[in-house]
Design an enzyme around this catalytic site. Structure first.
Site, PDB file in Angstrom:
ATOM      1  N   ILE A 181       5.061  -3.019  -8.052  1.00 43.39           N
ATOM      2  CA  ILE A 181       4.282  -1.782  -8.179  1.00 43.39           C
ATOM      3  C   ILE A 181       4.926  -0.733  -7.274  1.00 43.39           C
ATOM      4  O   ILE A 181       4.855  -0.854  -6.050  1.00 43.39           O
ATOM      5  CB  ILE A 181       2.809  -2.007  -7.780  1.00 43.39           C
ATOM      6  N   ARG A 182       5.565   0.271  -7.859  1.00 45.16           N
ATOM      7  CA  ARG A 182       6.296   1.278  -7.069  1.00 45.16           C
ATOM      8  C   ARG A 182       7.137   0.565  -5.993  1.00 45.16           C
ATOM      9  O   ARG A 182       7.144   0.950  -4.827  1.00 45.16           O
ATOM     10  CB  ARG A 182       5.331   2.271  -6.415  1.00 45.16           C
ATOM     11  N   ARG A 237      12.947   3.309  -1.143  1.00 47.70           N
ATOM     12  CA  ARG A 237      11.546   3.397  -1.606  1.00 47.70           C
ATOM     13  C   ARG A 237      11.495   3.607  -3.131  1.00 47.70           C
ATOM     14  O   ARG A 237      12.352   4.272  -3.690  1.00 47.70           O
ATOM     15  CB  ARG A 237      10.859   4.592  -0.958  1.00 47.70           C
ATOM     16  N   CYS A 273       6.035  -5.255   0.053  1.00 46.51           N
ATOM     17  CA  CYS A 273       6.201  -3.902  -0.491  1.00 46.51           C
ATOM     18  C   CYS A 273       6.230  -2.854   0.624  1.00 46.51           C
ATOM     19  O   CYS A 273       7.250  -2.672   1.264  1.00 46.51           O
ATOM     20  CB  CYS A 273       5.124  -3.645  -1.538  1.00 46.51           C
ATOM     21  N   HIS A 311       4.432  -8.253  -5.040  1.00 49.03           N
ATOM     22  CA  HIS A 311       3.098  -8.575  -4.508  1.00 49.03           C
ATOM     23  C   HIS A 311       2.651  -9.986  -4.918  1.00 49.03           C
ATOM     24  O   HIS A 311       1.958 -10.137  -5.925  1.00 49.03           O
ATOM     25  CB  HIS A 311       2.078  -7.565  -5.027  1.00 49.03           C
ATOM     26  N   GLU A 367       0.350 -11.666  -3.597  1.00 50.59           N
ATOM     27  CA  GLU A 367      -1.107 -11.762  -3.412  1.00 50.59           C
ATOM     28  C   GLU A 367      -1.877 -11.417  -4.688  1.00 50.59           C
ATOM     29  O   GLU A 367      -3.069 -11.680  -4.774  1.00 50.59           O
ATOM     30  CB  GLU A 367      -1.553 -10.861  -2.244  1.00 50.59           C
ATOM     31  N   GLY A 383       0.864  -1.180   0.000  1.00 52.94           N
ATOM     32  CA  GLY A 383       0.000   0.000   0.000  1.00 52.94           C
ATOM     33  C   GLY A 383       0.894   1.220   0.000  1.00 52.94           C
ATOM     34  O   GLY A 383       1.939   1.215  -0.643  1.00 52.94           O
ATOM     35  N   GLU A 384       0.537   2.227   0.727  1.00 50.76           N
ATOM     36  CA  GLU A 384       1.328   3.447   0.843  1.00 50.76           C
ATOM     37  C   GLU A 384       1.995   3.416   2.215  1.00 50.76           C
ATOM     38  O   GLU A 384       1.322   3.543   3.232  1.00 50.76           O
ATOM     39  CB  GLU A 384       0.406   4.651   0.696  1.00 50.76           C
ATOM     40  N   SER A 385       3.307   3.215   2.238  1.00 43.12           N
ATOM     41  CA  SER A 385       3.993   2.994   3.518  1.00 43.12           C
ATOM     42  C   SER A 385       3.852   4.172   4.484  1.00 43.12           C
ATOM     43  O   SER A 385       3.705   3.963   5.690  1.00 43.12           O
ATOM     44  CB  SER A 385       5.468   2.659   3.289  1.00 43.12           C
TER      45      SER A 385
END
Length: 190
Positions: free
Chosen positions: A137-138, A108, A81, A173, A175, A49-51
């Site tokens: 993803i990023r 990051r 991630c 990821h 998942e 997600g967004e850390s």
């Protein structure tokens, strides 16, 4: 024998996908929204997600101390991630470590922005001979690891999966792939 229970911290990020993968692995999957809910688990996942957002919410809802305590007690923790970034002891290019549990140095968004997301076949001998499709993803990059950290996979010679005792992290990821081998591996760490 009772069914193993694995939680997914449900503050932000790819929660639903991890829950489905855990259920496909035959364990009890529990979304975790409050710190005390961690106490009833055999293991838990900090999702992607967004850390920065997940970190702020972990502080706000007082997850930090209980996660550190459960780590001391030997509960397996898997970070994907953003979860990898939150578990790291050192972050290059800004940001203080939040949980400060895993002896890794991370960068990051090392593979670029959202539009540079990609998939790549990865060799992960610990989960089998067939390649595993990593979805990046990023994604962060693990720049270096401490002595007790085992490198499990690389992409173009860059470290993307490691384990340190009961801590497991991936820069990608699993998942999102439908391939449950990494989740199965994590469950075996219990």
């Amino acid at each position: 024998m009772s069914k193993k229970c694995v939680g997914v911290i449900s503050l932000q990020g790819a929660v639903r996908e991890h829950m489905q993968m855990l259920e496909d692995c035959g364990v009890c999957a529990i979304p975790i929204k409050k710190p005390h809910e961690l106490l009833k688990l055999d293991a838990f996942i900090i999702p992607g997600g967004e850390s920065t957002t997940i970190g702020k919410l972990m502080i706000k809802y007082e997850f930090i101390d209980i996660i550190k305590q459960l780590h001391k007690e030997g509960i397996p923790i898997y970070g994907t991630c953003a979860g990898l970034i939150l578990l790291a002891k050192k972050i290059i290019g800004g940001g203080e470590p939040l949980l400060n549990l895993m002896d890794i140095e991370v960068r990051r968004n090392a593979f670029g922005r959202q539009r540079e997301s990609f998939e790549a076949d990865l060799d992960i001998p610990d989960i089998g001979k067939n390649p595993f499709t990593g979805v990046f993803i990023r994604a962060p990059l693990i720049e270096s690891v401490g002595k007790g950290v085992c490198v499990m996979s690389r992409f173009e010679d860059k470290i993307v999966m490691v384990r340190e005792e009961k801590l497991l992290v991936t820069a990608f990821h699993p998942e999102l792939t439908g391939d449950k081998r990494i989740h199965d591996y994590f469950i075996k760490m219990i």
